[in-house]
Design an enzyme around this catalytic site. Structure first.
Site, PDB file in Angstrom:
ATOM      1  N   ASP A  67      27.308  71.129  47.585  1.00  0.00           N
ATOM      2  CA  ASP A  67      25.882  71.421  47.393  1.00  0.00           C
ATOM      3  C   ASP A  67      25.686  72.720  46.628  1.00  0.00           C
ATOM      4  O   ASP A  67      26.630  73.481  46.409  1.00  0.00           O
ATOM      5  CB  ASP A  67      25.161  71.485  48.752  1.00  0.00           C
ATOM      6  N   ASP A 138      22.809  73.059  63.085  1.00  0.00           N
ATOM      7  CA  ASP A 138      21.925  71.930  63.401  1.00  0.00           C
ATOM      8  C   ASP A 138      22.628  70.586  63.187  1.00  0.00           C
ATOM      9  O   ASP A 138      21.980  69.539  63.188  1.00  0.00           O
ATOM     10  CB  ASP A 138      20.639  71.997  62.548  1.00  0.00           C
ATOM     11  N   HIS A 140      24.300  69.652  60.480  1.00  0.00           N
ATOM     12  CA  HIS A 140      24.361  69.128  59.106  1.00  0.00           C
ATOM     13  C   HIS A 140      25.777  69.140  58.554  1.00  0.00           C
ATOM     14  O   HIS A 140      26.618  69.936  58.966  1.00  0.00           O
ATOM     15  CB  HIS A 140      23.386  69.859  58.170  1.00  0.00           C
ATOM     16  N   GLU A 145      20.367  67.426  56.456  1.00  0.00           N
ATOM     17  CA  GLU A 145      19.766  67.988  57.655  1.00  0.00           C
ATOM     18  C   GLU A 145      19.443  66.870  58.666  1.00  0.00           C
ATOM     19  O   GLU A 145      19.464  65.683  58.303  1.00  0.00           O
ATOM     20  CB  GLU A 145      18.500  68.750  57.272  1.00  0.00           C
TER      21      GLU A 145
END
Ligand code: PGA
Length: 264
Positions: A67, A138, A140, A145
């Protein structure tokens, strides 16, 4: 799933680097999928050491990053391109022409085409042999997400509030953290031939337990690794602290020496 539990971050970094080096030695022309964040920094440092003192040769290695922050130019100090330069490229003989990272500055009207081209480049390179993954607080993987489609491909995504808070430590303040990114999709990641998942520290213990032993769910995107046939997870004792099957993983890992095979 192959789960290796090691004592601490140093051992995790060395073990992870060994897994990557093993691929490069077995297949000198190979494709690595790379991750950023705090977790893989020690692994990259060890890989650079292996290059400098053991001659590990990266000249045939192509890399695709997971990313990039949207809005940051590759020359921005917080861009993932700069991260890769500082943490891996400068210390090895990776050919920059074979390094692919999404362009965080592509115009909005061109984002879709850019993402499709990124996917195409991965295919042209022959697909990713080994994809390195961290796990976000979280849950990811890359910037997929909670709630991300488990079939998603490379695309523009919004960052979750928790991710912005978690990543604020790399920036002067949370306000400076970009709120969008271009991220490989979950579907893209699952096509890699092998996954190498890393997590360290007590703060990852809950999410690691959910990802490895909880139900498969887009609420914990990292749980999708349960669908992949060749996953190695390397954890330090703290990150493994909430696993219910830790003793079994340790037993299975101890048996690998006897059969000289990875027990996935
Ligand atoms: P970290 O991030 O390595 O900085 O903990 C992991 C991730 O967001 O994938």
């Amino acid at each position: 799933m192959r789960v290796l539990i090691v004592k601490n971050y140093e051992e995790l970094s060395v073990k992870a680097a060994e897994e990557v080096a093993e691929l490069i030695k077995r297949k000198p022309i190979c494709v690595l999928g790379l991750a950023t964040g705090g977790t893989p920094v020690g692994m990259y440092k060890e890989l650079a050491r292996m290059h400098q003192s053991e001659g590990l040769d990266f000249s045939g290695v192509a890399t695709f990053n997971l990313d990039e922050y949207y809005g940051l130019d590759g020359s921005h100090p917080h861009s993932y391109r700069c991260f890769m330069d500082a943490n891996l490229v400068d210390g090895t003989n990776i050919n920059r022409e074979n390094m692919f990272i999404p362009n965080g500055k592509v115009a909005i009207k061109d984002v879709e085409a850019h993402c499709a081209e990124y996917e195409e480049k991965i295919k042209e390179a022959g697909g990713i042999d080994l994809q390195v993954l961290g796990i976000g607080g979280d849950g990811h993987i890359a910037f997929n997400e909670p709630g991300a489609s488990l079939a998603s491909r490379t695309r523009l995504v919004a960052l979750n509030e928790q991710t912005i808070k978690d990543n604020a430590r790399f920036f002067a303040s949370a306000e400076e953290v970009p709120v969008y990114a271009i991220s490989m999709g979950v579907g893209t990641i699952l096509e890699a031939r092998e996954l190498l998942v890393l997590a360290n520290g007590e703060k990852k213990a809950d999410i690691v337990a959910k990802a490895l032993e909880g139900p498969l769910s887009s609420s914990v995107v990292a749980s999708v690794i349960q669908l992949h046939p060749k996953v190695t997870v390397i954890l330090d004792e703290e990150a493994a602290g909430k696993l219910s099957r830790a003793n079994f993983y340790k037993f299975a890992a101890s048996m690998e020496g006897q059969v000289r095979l990875k027990l996935f």
